[in-house]
Structure formats: C-alpha cells, structure tokens
Design an enzyme around this catalytic site. Structure first.
Site, PDB file in Angstrom:
ATOM      1  N   LYS A 112       4.056  -8.833   8.667  1.00 17.53           N
ATOM      2  CA  LYS A 112       4.028  -7.626   7.740  1.00 17.53           C
ATOM      3  C   LYS A 112       3.264  -6.532   8.500  1.00 17.53           C
ATOM      4  O   LYS A 112       1.958  -6.949   8.777  1.00 17.53           O
ATOM      5  CB  LYS A 112       3.694  -8.097   6.548  1.00 17.53           C
ATOM      6  CG  LYS A 112       3.344  -7.071   5.555  1.00 17.53           C
ATOM      7  CD  LYS A 112       3.076  -7.251   4.271  1.00 17.53           C
ATOM      8  CE  LYS A 112       2.308  -6.069   3.312  1.00 17.53           C
ATOM      9  NZ  LYS A 112       2.112  -6.410   2.154  1.00 17.53           N
ATOM     10  N   ASP A 150      -1.401   0.274   3.061  1.00 17.24           N
ATOM     11  CA  ASP A 150      -0.649   0.287   1.912  1.00 17.24           C
ATOM     12  C   ASP A 150      -1.286   0.840   0.687  1.00 17.24           C
ATOM     13  O   ASP A 150      -2.387   0.321   0.167  1.00 17.24           O
ATOM     14  CB  ASP A 150      -0.271  -1.224   1.707  1.00 17.24           C
ATOM     15  CG  ASP A 150       0.342  -1.479   0.348  1.00 17.24           C
ATOM     16  OD1 ASP A 150       0.823  -0.553  -0.438  1.00 17.24           O
ATOM     17  OD2 ASP A 150       0.260  -2.635  -0.055  1.00 17.24           O
ATOM     18  N   LYS A 203      -1.966   2.365  -6.086  1.00 14.03           N
ATOM     19  CA  LYS A 203      -3.207   1.449  -5.974  1.00 14.03           C
ATOM     20  C   LYS A 203      -4.396   2.105  -6.675  1.00 14.03           C
ATOM     21  O   LYS A 203      -4.563   3.195  -6.391  1.00 14.03           O
ATOM     22  CB  LYS A 203      -3.463   0.632  -4.894  1.00 14.03           C
ATOM     23  CG  LYS A 203      -2.616  -0.473  -4.313  1.00 14.03           C
ATOM     24  CD  LYS A 203      -3.129  -1.143  -3.028  1.00 14.03           C
ATOM     25  CE  LYS A 203      -2.077  -2.151  -2.285  1.00 14.03           C
ATOM     26  NZ  LYS A 203      -1.964  -3.204  -3.406  1.00 14.03           N
ATOM     27  N   ASP A 257      -3.527  -4.483   5.724  1.00 15.04           N
ATOM     28  CA  ASP A 257      -2.059  -4.935   5.511  1.00 15.04           C
ATOM     29  C   ASP A 257      -1.072  -5.198   6.699  1.00 15.04           C
ATOM     30  O   ASP A 257       0.104  -5.711   6.260  1.00 15.04           O
ATOM     31  CB  ASP A 257      -1.384  -4.121   4.305  1.00 15.04           C
ATOM     32  CG  ASP A 257      -1.074  -4.848   3.395  1.00 15.04           C
ATOM     33  OD1 ASP A 257      -0.887  -5.827   3.170  1.00 15.04           O
ATOM     34  OD2 ASP A 257      -0.146  -4.155   2.448  1.00 15.04           O
ATOM     35  N   ASP A 291       4.507  -0.914  -4.870  1.00  9.89           N
ATOM     36  CA  ASP A 291       3.484  -1.637  -4.325  1.00  9.89           C
ATOM     37  C   ASP A 291       4.084  -3.082  -3.838  1.00  9.89           C
ATOM     38  O   ASP A 291       3.327  -3.716  -2.990  1.00  9.89           O
ATOM     39  CB  ASP A 291       2.476  -1.672  -5.259  1.00  9.89           C
ATOM     40  CG  ASP A 291       0.988  -1.973  -4.607  1.00  9.89           C
ATOM     41  OD1 ASP A 291       1.191  -1.941  -3.110  1.00  9.89           O
ATOM     42  OD2 ASP A 291       0.114  -2.482  -5.253  1.00  9.89           O
ATOM     43  N   GLU A 317       5.808  -3.777  -1.685  1.00  5.41           N
ATOM     44  CA  GLU A 317       6.504  -3.399  -0.262  1.00  5.41           C
ATOM     45  C   GLU A 317       6.680  -4.157   0.727  1.00  5.41           C
ATOM     46  O   GLU A 317       7.711  -4.121   1.596  1.00  5.41           O
ATOM     47  CB  GLU A 317       5.894  -1.978   0.081  1.00  5.41           C
ATOM     48  CG  GLU A 317       4.641  -2.152   1.188  1.00  5.41           C
ATOM     49  CD  GLU A 317       3.494  -3.001   0.490  1.00  5.41           C
ATOM     50  OE1 GLU A 317       3.579  -2.993  -0.578  1.00  5.41           O
ATOM     51  OE2 GLU A 317       2.685  -3.752   1.301  1.00  5.41           O
ATOM     52  N   ARG A 324       7.413  -7.597   1.025  1.00  5.24           N
ATOM     53  CA  ARG A 324       8.721  -8.276   0.872  1.00  5.24           C
ATOM     54  C   ARG A 324       9.902  -7.504   1.162  1.00  5.24           C
ATOM     55  O   ARG A 324      10.670  -8.123   1.807  1.00  5.24           O
ATOM     56  CB  ARG A 324       8.775  -8.937  -0.445  1.00  5.24           C
ATOM     57  CG  ARG A 324       9.121  -7.766  -1.631  1.00  5.24           C
ATOM     58  CD  ARG A 324       8.844  -8.506  -2.934  1.00  5.24           C
ATOM     59  NE  ARG A 324       7.153  -8.492  -3.286  1.00  5.24           N
ATOM     60  CZ  ARG A 324       6.660  -9.322  -4.279  1.00  5.24           C
ATOM     61  NH1 ARG A 324       7.527  -9.531  -5.352  1.00  5.24           N
ATOM     62  NH2 ARG A 324       5.215  -9.493  -4.499  1.00  5.24           N
TER      63      ARG A 324
HETATM   64  N1  BES Z   1      -0.896  -5.770   0.425  1.00  6.37           N
HETATM   65  C1  BES Z   1      -0.770  -6.130  -1.104  1.00  6.37           C
HETATM   66  C2  BES Z   1      -1.259  -7.497  -1.306  1.00  6.37           C
HETATM   67  C3  BES Z   1      -2.722  -7.494  -1.426  1.00  6.37           C
HETATM   68  C4  BES Z   1      -3.487  -7.223  -2.511  1.00  6.37           C
HETATM   69  C5  BES Z   1      -3.311  -8.351  -0.388  1.00  6.37           C
HETATM   70  C6  BES Z   1      -4.909  -7.357  -2.514  1.00  6.37           C
HETATM   71  C7  BES Z   1      -4.723  -8.397  -0.425  1.00  6.37           C
HETATM   72  C8  BES Z   1      -5.313  -8.003  -1.497  1.00  6.37           C
HETATM   73  C9  BES Z   1       0.942  -6.220  -1.419  1.00  6.37           C
HETATM   74  O1  BES Z   1       1.604  -5.109  -0.924  1.00  6.37           O
HETATM   75  C10 BES Z   1       0.778  -5.937  -2.879  1.00  6.37           C
HETATM   76  O2  BES Z   1       0.611  -4.704  -3.401  1.00  6.37           O
HETATM   77  N2  BES Z   1       1.315  -6.755  -3.769  1.00  6.37           N
HETATM   78  C11 BES Z   1       1.205  -6.603  -5.132  1.00  6.37           C
HETATM   79  C12 BES Z   1       2.709  -7.280  -5.407  1.00  6.37           C
HETATM   80  C13 BES Z   1       2.964  -6.859  -7.104  1.00  6.37           C
HETATM   81  C14 BES Z   1       3.163  -5.367  -6.915  1.00  6.37           C
HETATM   82  C15 BES Z   1       4.182  -7.444  -7.341  1.00  6.37           C
HETATM   83  C16 BES Z   1       0.021  -7.351  -5.840  1.00  6.37           C
HETATM   84  O3  BES Z   1      -0.258  -8.408  -5.089  1.00  6.37           O
HETATM   85  O4  BES Z   1      -0.423  -6.930  -6.687  1.00  6.37           O
HETATM   86 ZN    ZN Z   2       1.080  -4.743   1.069  1.00  5.08          ZN
HETATM   87 MN    MN Z   3       1.540  -3.466  -1.939  1.00  3.05          MN
END
Ligand code: BES
Ligand code: ZN
Ligand code: MN
Length: 502
Positions: free
Chosen positions: A268, A273, A280, A291, A350, A352, A354
C-alpha cells in the site's frame, strides 16, 4: 552508512578508539574475550565487578579507560542480561546499544566481538549476523531537512573481530549480508520518514527506477493513470481522482533465477491519507505520511534481495497515490469497479488502502501466475486496537505460508500474530448497491479489511500483513528501533524469502 568489516585477531590487541566486549547478568569473573581483556588489563574488570556497580543488565553499559595497558584507550562492556532470556534480539539490541554509545562518545572507529556465540551458545553465523545488523541499524538516523544540522560526527568505521580462524569466513559472509539487509531497511525507513510532499507517488516511481538502474536484474514498469484505465483499475483510480499529483502503479521485477514463478510482494503506497471526503480528524493527521510504508517495504526488500542476489523471482507491486478531498474526489455512495470485475460501494473514502490493494491483488492474480502473494499495508487502526503498536496482524489462507511467515518473524524479532479470516464476518461487507462495500463497520475492522482483500486473490496462496502499528514508533525506548519509521517487515520478508530458496 557505517563502514563495517570482519577482521581476524584478539580484541584485547586490537587498535581502535574503542573496543566492545560483553557480560551476562550476574557474572563475577569474565571468561572468553571479555576475560582476555580483563587479563590484559590486570584484572581491572573483575575488580570493577566486585564493587557491584555493574551487573550486566540487558543493554546497560560500563565504560573503562585502559590507561595505556592495551592499544585501545577505551573498553565498553555491554550487559547481555539474563542467560535464560538471551536470544538473537538481545544480540541485536546489545550491539545497537554499543554502536550508539560509540557515537555518543564521538569516536571515529570502534571494534566489537560477536555477541552471544561464546557463553551465549548461539549459532555463530546467526550471532554474527545479529551483531552486524544491530550495529548498523542502531546508528540509523533520518537526515532531516534542518538547516545547519551536522551529520558528520558519526563513527566512520567499525570492525567485528574474530579470534578463531575457522569462524572468519562465516563472519565475513554475515557482515556482507548484514550490510545488504541494512541498505534495504535504511531505504524503507528514509522513505517512510520523509514528508508527504517529498515522498510522493512520482518520487516512489523514481526510487524504483533508480533500483532498476543500480541492479541489472531489476526491471521496473510504471503505469500512469491512462494505463491503469486500460487495465480497468477502477478502485485504485477512484482513490487517486481527488489528487492533482498523478498516481503511479509501479511494477518491479527482480530476476534472481530463471526458474519458478514469482513471489509477489504488494505494498500500500498512500503517500498521504487525509481520509478524503471522509476526512480524518486533524489531531495526528500528519502521521498519515507513513501510509506508504507497505510500498517502502517492497522497495527495501527488493533492494536488499538484489544486493544479496537471492536466487528467486520477485515481483513487487506498489500502488502509490495521495488520498485527498477535492472537487473531483470520490464520494461515499460511489460505486467503482476493480480490475477483476467486482463492483464496490464506497461507504468511507478513508477505507482507501483496500481499494488500492484490490487492484494490485487482481493484477497479481490475473497477470503474474504467482507462486504466492504477500501484501504489506498500514491498513487499519483496528489492527492497532487489537495488537498494539509492536505487533503486526497476519492474515492468510494457507497454513504452510503462515508457518513460514511466523518462523521468519520469530527469527528476525519482528512480531506478527495471526488473526482469523472469519468467513461469517463477510456478511458485514454485504452491499445493497454493489458486490461488496468497502467498510464493514465498527467491529473487527482489521478482519473485515482482510476479508475484503481476500475477494481479489482468487485461489492463490496469500498472506496479508497489517503493519499499521509497528511501522511507526513514537518513543525512543529500544536501541534497535528508532523513533519514527522502523522499517518493520523488510528483515522479516528477506528471511522468509531466504528460507524459500532452501
Ligand atoms: N491508513 C489508515 C489506517 C491507519 C489508521 C493506520 C491509524 C495507522 C493508524 C486507513 O486508510 C484507514 O483510514 N482505515 C480506517 C478504515 C475504516 C474507515 C473502515 C480505520 O482504520 O479507521
Ligand atoms: Zn490509509
Ligand atoms: Mn484511510
């Protein structure tokens, strides 16, 4: 990077600004190399130990001045800790501790013995590798964009000294391997530490192109937006459409062997992000420069693999883009189509990572006939909730692959823990408007993300490693793991690949 070499000799006779030996916790009378130094110093170490001031606790240090009794003016004794708790990770840490101490003292060069092969009873080759890796990784420093900062006071050179002739070629090999591994880890750490405006999708593409220039058996192809359109990568492109900086789909091929199908490593590469329209919170948003750590693991691993000349084929896939809110950004409710034909309803912009991985995994499945696929991604905050900051989540559809990854992880000291691809939770991804939706809601977020990815791997052997926690370190609390980018995954992957080659 530290200039490191293997040399033959007795450490007590070695001439450098500092020599490093060690001691297990509770030992009163040093033996082995430490004993030889003690003897050359007329029992000085034994006398100091008698005071009880130094007890050999793991990563503790004692500095002695040799007042002309041996060629080196300083001796550093590092504590190996309790014998029962001693392992390769202790060696790496202790070695990193010594290197850091050398830097703190401002010495130009230093020499060390291999930790753990004598009284520690470790396999010599493993102990030598761990010692060398610890030295170099312990001295890692991100060269920040600070005016007037002077990075020149680093130790220039270090030596690992070996008395026993029969070990010398093992040591030389381990030192060379450690340098190759460390080059990979350094690259990964640098890329992840870099600010989001520097470490951009085009920059990652240039970094890949540089690898192809430096190593003749590495080839790189960079797919642009229009190429991705032709491939039908509608999920990846949806994430990218809110950014004015062009996304890059980077394919690296390392050909270390003529035979066999490639091992695919996908990463990824979200160079920032922001969350997109599902923005966020501002607090800590800056950290989302990390990210793209999965992509950085791919680059670091391939660099080191090429440096070591691993005899196998690797294809690295990187999906590099920013996730930004903008007039053209994708929205919650949009339905997009991935390369394998599956339609996806966007619940959160968010979620994204996946989406980008969906197209990378589809590409691997449809175009590459892989031996197996491993993906690295800072995929979910939920994985941090489940496993904390030090442990990565492992998901896989293949038990043998699980064993191989877990055993590589135990060896390198980069912890992973298996989480279930629990089939019943697939319900959580059911959509009224498409084949699947991109968020499974509040619970089991790391698992539903992995179940989402599983829809794109066909029947390939596949493992997904969620590195959201361990890729970044907030505190300086371990000599081996710096504050900021850790490079988690590179050494693990290299050990895994090395074991595959038998
Ligand atoms: N890059 C983030 C995951 C992340 C969050 C990594 C905090 C490290 C610290 C990912 O893209 C994300 O935002 N995931 C969301 C998914 C949700 C919207 C289903 C998450 O984990 O909140
Ligand atoms: Zn992300
Ligand atoms: Mn995200």
């Amino acid at each position: 990077m530290l200039k490191l070499s293997a040399v033959k000799g007795g450490i007590q006779e070695f001439s450098s600004d500092l020599i490093v030996v060690n001691l297990f916790e509770g030992v009163k009378k040093p033996a082995g190399a430490t004993g030889a130094v003690d003897q050359a110093l007329g029992g000085m170490i034994t006398r100091v130990l008698d005071t009880g001031d130094f007890r050999g606790k793991r990563n503790s240090t004692l500095l002695l001045y040799t007042v002309g009794r041996i060629p080196a003016p300083r001796v550093l004794i590092v504590g190996l800790g309790k014998k029962e708790e001693f392992d390769l990770q202790a060696i790496r840490e202790v070695s990193a501790t010594a290197a850091k101490k050398a830097r703190e003292l401002g010495v130009r060069n230093f020499a060390t013995i291999v930790h753990g092969s004598g009284a520690g009873g470790m396999d010599y080759r493993d102990a030598a590798l761990a010692t060398a890796v610890g030295l170099i990784l312990g001295l890692y420093k991100y060269k920040a964009e600070k005016s007037g900062e002077n990075y020149e006071k680093e130790p220039e050179e270090a030596f690992i000294v070996e008395f026993n002739d029969s070990n010398l070629s093992l040591l030389t090999n381990s030192v060379e391997r450690a340098k190759a591994i460390a080059q990979g880890v350094y690259l990964t750490r640098d890329l992840v530490n870099m600010p989001a405006n520097i470490s951009s999708p085009p920059f990652l593409a240039e970094t890949a192109e540089k690898l192809a220039k430096d190593y003749k058996n590495v080839k790189v192809t960079v797919f642009e937006r229009k190429d991705m359109e032709k491939l039908g990568m509608g999920a990846f492109l949806a994430v990218a459409q809110g950014s004015s900086v062009p996304p890059k789909f980077i394919v690296l091929e390392y050909n270390g062997s003529k035979e066999g199908n490639p091992v695919v490593i996908a990463g990824k590469g979200l160079t920032f992000d922001s969350g997109g329209i599902s923005l966020k919170p501002a607090q800590d948003m800056w950290k989302m420069k990390f990210d793209m750590a999965g992509a950085a693991v791919v680059l670091g691993t391939i660099k080191a693999a090429a440096e070591i000349k691993l005899p196998l084929k690797i294809v690295g896939l990187i999906g590099a883009t920013y996730n930004m809110p903008d007039g053209n950004a994708y929205r919650p409710s949009d339905v997009v189509k991935a390369m394998n034909g599956k339609t996806i309803e966007i619940i959160s912009t968010d979620a994204e990572g996946r989406l980008v991985l969906a197209d990378l995994l589809s590409y691997a499945t449809m175009k590459l006939n892989p031996e197996l696929i491993v993906d690295f991604a800072t995929l979910t905050g939920a994985c941090i909730v489940a496993l904390g900051m030090k442990i990565a989540g492992l998901f896989t559809n293949d038990e043998k692959l699980e064993d191989q990854i877990v055993s590589a992880s135990r060896y390198t000291g980069e912890p992973v823990w298996k989480l279930p691809l629990y089939d019943d939770y697939k319900k959580l991804l059911k959509s009224d408007f498409a084949d699947i939706k991109n968020s499974g809601g509040k619970w089991a977020g790391a698992i539903t993300a992995a179940l989402f990815l599983k829809e794109f791997v066909g029947d390939n052997r596949w493992a997904h490693i969620d590195i959201a926690g361990p890729t970044w370190e907030d505190k300086d609390d371990n000599p081996l793991i710096p504050k900021g980018a850790t490079g988690f995954g590179v050494r693990l992957m290299l050990k895994f690949l090395d074991e595959l080659t038998g």
